[in-house]
Design a protein around this motif. Structure first.
Motif, PDB file in Angstrom:
ATOM      1  N   PHE A  29      -9.581  -1.071 -22.279  1.00  0.00           N
ATOM      2  CA  PHE A  29      -9.203  -2.681 -21.038  1.00  0.00           C
ATOM      3  C   PHE A  29      -8.218  -2.875 -21.131  1.00  0.00           C
ATOM      4  O   PHE A  29      -7.054  -3.014 -21.992  1.00  0.00           O
TER       5      PHE A  29
ATOM      6  N   SER B 200      -5.871  -5.946 -19.539  1.00  0.00           N
ATOM      7  CA  SER B 200      -5.698  -7.565 -19.880  1.00  0.00           C
ATOM      8  C   SER B 200      -5.172  -8.125 -18.653  1.00  0.00           C
ATOM      9  O   SER B 200      -4.056  -7.599 -18.176  1.00  0.00           O
TER      10      SER B 200
ATOM     11  N   ILE C 280     -12.034  -3.636 -17.265  1.00  0.00           N
ATOM     12  CA  ILE C 280     -12.774  -1.930 -18.186  1.00  0.00           C
ATOM     13  C   ILE C 280     -12.899  -0.883 -17.124  1.00  0.00           C
ATOM     14  O   ILE C 280     -13.428  -1.122 -16.567  1.00  0.00           O
TER      15      ILE C 280
ATOM     16  N   SER D 224     -14.540   1.118 -12.574  1.00  0.00           N
ATOM     17  CA  SER D 224     -14.065   0.313 -13.331  1.00  0.00           C
ATOM     18  C   SER D 224     -14.996  -1.336 -12.792  1.00  0.00           C
ATOM     19  O   SER D 224     -14.906  -0.995 -11.317  1.00  0.00           O
TER      20      SER D 224
ATOM     21  N   THR E 272      -2.758  -0.845 -21.244  1.00  0.00           N
ATOM     22  CA  THR E 272      -4.976  -0.267 -21.938  1.00  0.00           C
ATOM     23  C   THR E 272      -5.040  -0.804 -22.931  1.00  0.00           C
ATOM     24  O   THR E 272      -4.340   0.422 -23.884  1.00  0.00           O
TER      25      THR E 272
END
Length: 184
Positions: free
Chosen positions: A131, A133, A161, A171, A140
């Motif tokens: 993930f 942000s 994600i 993704s 990651t």
């Protein structure tokens, strides 16, 4: 009268030639057909498993993105923040109206799950690669629980994600400004 006998004779001959002719397949023809069927039967399963894996990853990505969209819609309609949580290690995700405590004890786990709207597991063949942000776009996250917060105005905390199955990676991008979810 002779024409009538001739007609009867021709009809009789035609019928007898149909019943007396040899119908069927030779042994060589049967072996060739069975070989072709065997080759097709050997080639189909690998093709089916590849397409089955593609179907599973696409289904998983669609389910996760639908949950993200649902959380956004809930935040807008209820005029209160909603959260999407993803546990990368246990491959589960859920929605909640409240932020989750970061403690690992089982008591906190029970308290956390009381406020959950939806909880789903991800198929064993599917991997959550990580993930990313929007707050820290260089890093990651590859383990633990991550979240995306949706606000009443429709925007979100955002994030990407990464979902992988065998050789295919997709993704799910949640836009920070609009809260819209896009699959790439």
């Amino acid at each position: 009268m002779q024409n009538a006998k001739l007609r009867n004779f021709k009809i009789f001959n035609l019928q007898s030639s149909i019943f007396n002719s040899q119908w069927g397949f030779s042994l060589l023809e049967l072996i060739v057909v069975m070989t072709i069927i065997g080759i097709i039967a050997a080639l189909v399963p690998p093709l089916m498993t590849h397409s089955l894996t593609n179907l599973k990853i696409k289904t998983t990505v669609k389910e996760i993105s639908a949950s993200l969209r649902f959380a956004r819609n809930q935040a807008i309609s209820k005029k209160a923040p909603h959260f999407f949580f993803l546990d990368i290690n246990s491959k589960k995700y859920w929605l909640s109206e409240k932020p989750q405590p970061s403690s690992k004890s089982s008591m906190d786990e029970e308290k956390r799950m009381r406020n959950v709207d939806l909880i789903k597991s991800i198929d064993d063949e599917i991997e959550i690669e990580g993930f990313k942000s929007n707050k820290d776009s260089d890093k990651t996250i590859k383990e633990g629980v991550v979240s995306v917060e949706f606000y009443p105005q429709g925007n979100s905390s955002g994030g990407i994600i990464f979902v992988k199955a065998k050789d295919k990676m997709l993704s799910i991008d949640t836009n920070i400004f609009t809260g819209r979810v896009k699959v790439e």
